[in-house]
Design a protein around this motif. Structure first.
Motif, mmCIF file in Angstrom:
data_model
loop_
_atom_site.group_PDB
_atom_site.id
_atom_site.type_symbol
_atom_site.label_atom_id
_atom_site.label_comp_id
_atom_site.label_asym_id
_atom_site.label_seq_id
_atom_site.Cartn_x
_atom_site.Cartn_y
_atom_site.Cartn_z
ATOM 1 N N PRO A 176 -28.810 18.742 10.702
ATOM 2 C CA PRO A 176 -27.779 17.470 11.300
ATOM 3 C C PRO A 176 -27.930 15.987 10.716
ATOM 4 O O PRO A 176 -27.502 15.387 10.377
ATOM 5 N N ARG A 177 -29.818 15.476 10.532
ATOM 6 C CA ARG A 177 -29.443 14.400 10.174
ATOM 7 C C ARG A 177 -29.444 14.029 8.323
ATOM 8 O O ARG A 177 -28.476 13.197 8.544
ATOM 9 N N ALA A 178 -29.662 14.626 8.255
ATOM 10 C CA ALA A 178 -28.936 14.794 6.903
ATOM 11 C C ALA A 178 -27.382 15.509 6.249
ATOM 12 O O ALA A 178 -27.287 14.366 5.575
ATOM 13 N N ARG A 216 -29.956 17.387 -4.140
ATOM 14 C CA ARG A 216 -30.643 16.188 -4.278
ATOM 15 C C ARG A 216 -32.069 16.193 -4.072
ATOM 16 O O ARG A 216 -33.236 15.255 -3.733
ATOM 17 N N THR A 217 -32.563 17.643 -4.152
ATOM 18 C CA THR A 217 -33.974 17.884 -3.638
ATOM 19 C C THR A 217 -34.597 17.574 -4.787
ATOM 20 O O THR A 217 -35.944 17.600 -5.307
ATOM 21 N N PHE A 218 -33.631 18.056 -6.160
ATOM 22 C CA PHE A 218 -34.067 17.868 -7.557
ATOM 23 C C PHE A 218 -34.758 16.731 -7.896
ATOM 24 O O PHE A 218 -36.006 16.346 -8.766
ATOM 25 N N LEU A 239 -23.349 20.770 -14.341
ATOM 26 C CA LEU A 239 -22.274 21.657 -13.539
ATOM 27 C C LEU A 239 -22.252 20.862 -12.255
ATOM 28 O O LEU A 239 -21.250 21.188 -11.783
ATOM 29 N N PHE A 240 -23.075 20.370 -11.037
ATOM 30 C CA PHE A 240 -22.738 19.989 -10.354
ATOM 31 C C PHE A 240 -22.402 19.116 -9.924
ATOM 32 O O PHE A 240 -21.213 18.888 -9.622
ATOM 33 N N VAL A 241 -22.250 18.252 -11.310
ATOM 34 C CA VAL A 241 -21.294 16.881 -11.514
ATOM 35 C C VAL A 241 -19.896 17.448 -11.243
ATOM 36 O O VAL A 241 -18.967 17.070 -10.641
ATOM 37 N N ALA A 242 -19.499 18.578 -11.920
ATOM 38 C CA ALA A 242 -18.346 19.073 -11.925
ATOM 39 C C ALA A 242 -17.382 19.475 -10.959
ATOM 40 O O ALA A 242 -16.866 19.236 -10.876
ATOM 41 N N ALA A 243 -18.420 20.245 -10.744
ATOM 42 C CA ALA A 243 -18.039 21.083 -9.238
ATOM 43 C C ALA A 243 -17.474 19.940 -7.875
ATOM 44 O O ALA A 243 -16.736 19.566 -7.098
ATOM 45 N N HIS A 244 -18.837 19.287 -8.095
ATOM 46 C CA HIS A 244 -18.429 17.400 -7.434
ATOM 47 C C HIS A 244 -17.162 16.714 -7.344
ATOM 48 O O HIS A 244 -16.950 16.165 -6.411
ATOM 49 N N GLN A 272 -28.987 -0.150 1.462
ATOM 50 C CA GLN A 272 -30.222 0.477 0.381
ATOM 51 C C GLN A 272 -30.292 1.470 -0.044
ATOM 52 O O GLN A 272 -30.307 2.185 -1.179
ATOM 53 N N LEU A 273 -31.346 2.802 0.673
ATOM 54 C CA LEU A 273 -31.193 3.910 0.959
ATOM 55 C C LEU A 273 -29.939 4.916 0.123
ATOM 56 O O LEU A 273 -30.093 5.851 -0.998
ATOM 57 N N LEU A 274 -28.780 4.688 0.409
ATOM 58 C CA LEU A 274 -28.275 5.335 -0.386
ATOM 59 C C LEU A 274 -27.307 4.968 -1.414
ATOM 60 O O LEU A 274 -27.502 5.805 -2.734
ATOM 61 N N ASP A 275 -27.546 4.231 -2.074
ATOM 62 C CA ASP A 275 -27.395 3.304 -3.496
ATOM 63 C C ASP A 275 -28.542 4.218 -4.084
ATOM 64 O O ASP A 275 -28.333 3.901 -5.751
ATOM 65 N N GLU A 276 -29.733 3.692 -3.396
ATOM 66 C CA GLU A 276 -31.094 3.926 -4.134
ATOM 67 C C GLU A 276 -30.479 5.664 -4.873
ATOM 68 O O GLU A 276 -30.882 6.470 -5.674
ATOM 69 N N GLY A 277 -30.396 6.422 -3.539
ATOM 70 C CA GLY A 277 -30.202 8.096 -3.876
ATOM 71 C C GLY A 277 -29.445 8.439 -4.199
ATOM 72 O O GLY A 277 -29.072 9.779 -5.403
ATOM 73 N N ARG A 278 -27.581 7.275 -4.895
ATOM 74 C CA ARG A 278 -26.569 7.633 -5.083
ATOM 75 C C ARG A 278 -27.042 7.540 -6.717
ATOM 76 O O ARG A 278 -27.163 8.183 -7.552
ATOM 77 N N THR A 279 -27.844 6.813 -6.897
ATOM 78 C CA THR A 279 -27.551 6.622 -8.500
ATOM 79 C C THR A 279 -29.221 7.290 -9.351
ATOM 80 O O THR A 279 -29.377 8.052 -9.936
#
Length: 268
Positions: free
Chosen positions: A3-5, A217-219, A243-248, A73-80
């Protein structure tokens, strides 16, 4: 998915673009898409607030959860890290970190190792980590708050390309990572076409989009984004990312329309 993820992914993929906040009732409705009940939602959000990931305020009888600076900050770093994968030509140089820490400073040492892994360094030897990326400045900033940990930072070259590949194979489990990438490519290839994904019902599109983000995001935590010169032939990592970016992207429209509808419906 925990749930938290899911909460983090919802904010990182959607709610950050709606002001970075949402009412508890709206969050509850969105989490129901993932089979998470109201009581679990309240417990998870309350715990995350205590941990400093959210601030809350009252609007009438409703509680609003808003991202803190730490969360942004966490979300920005993760998205990058997830979407801006490195594919630049390699200059042939290794960046090396040699560190030393007393046994009593094990926590600092472990924290440094996690930071080095996040920055794309791999362990060539117990206290010697290397990376093909020019990120020594980030290492310097990371150790500034840990004066007990001493580091030497070097830029160097190996004896040649064969040695480079051997070093990469020693520092990272490329065989295991490649196999997991290949399995993810198979999963993505089995999805409907981008055009069909864009036509999915909103709730279904949201669930699938977050599931894909959760799986992918584990990769970035395992993949140092090595230049092509250091990768095995037929490396599936870049195909998985494409493929991930295209589906996303294809799922973005129906998923975000659904999120917007829920937020609007729960706003008085």
């Amino acid at each position: 998915m925990k749930p938290r993820a899911i909460v983090f992914d919802l904010f990182g993929d959607h709610l950050r673009y709606h002001g970075g906040e949402a009412r508890l009732q709206a969050l509850g409705e969105l989490l129901e898409v993932f089979g998470i009940g109201e009581s679990t939602t309240r417990v998870v959000l309350a715990r995350m607030r205590r941990e400093g990931w959210f601030e809350t305020r009252r609007e009438g009888r409703e509680t609003v959860y808003a991202l803190t600076d730490r969360s942004w900050q966490l979300l920005d770093e993760g998205r990058t890290r997830i979407f801006d994968r490195q594919h630049e030509p390699w200059d042939g140089q290794w960046r090396m970190v040699i560190y030393g820490a007393a046994e009593r400073d094990r926590a600092d040492r472990d924290r440094l190792r996690r930071t080095l892994a996040w920055l794309g360094f791999g362990p060539l030897a117990p206290a010697t980590w290397v990376s093909p990326h020019p990120r020594l400045d980030e290492v310097t900033r990371a150790v500034a708050s840990s004066p007990a940990t001493k580091v030497d930072l070097l830029t160097c070259r190996s004896a040649g390309r064969t040695a480079d590949r051997e070093m990469a194979a020693r520092c990272w489990d490329l065989a295991g990572l490649g196999a997991d990438y290949a399995a993810f490519v198979d999963r993505l290839a089995a999805l409907p076409s981008p055009g069909e994904l864009a036509e999915l019902p909103g709730a279904r599109a949201l669930r699938l989009r977050i599931e894909l983000v959760s799986a992918y995001r584990t990769f970035p935590f395992r993949d140092p984004d090595l230049p092509g010169e250091l990768l095995p032939e037929g490396w599936p990592g870049r195909r998985a990312h494409e493929l991930f970016v295209a589906a996303h992207d294809a799922l973005s429209g129906p998923a975000d329309r659904y999120v917007t509808e829920v937020l609007t419906r729960q706003t008085p």
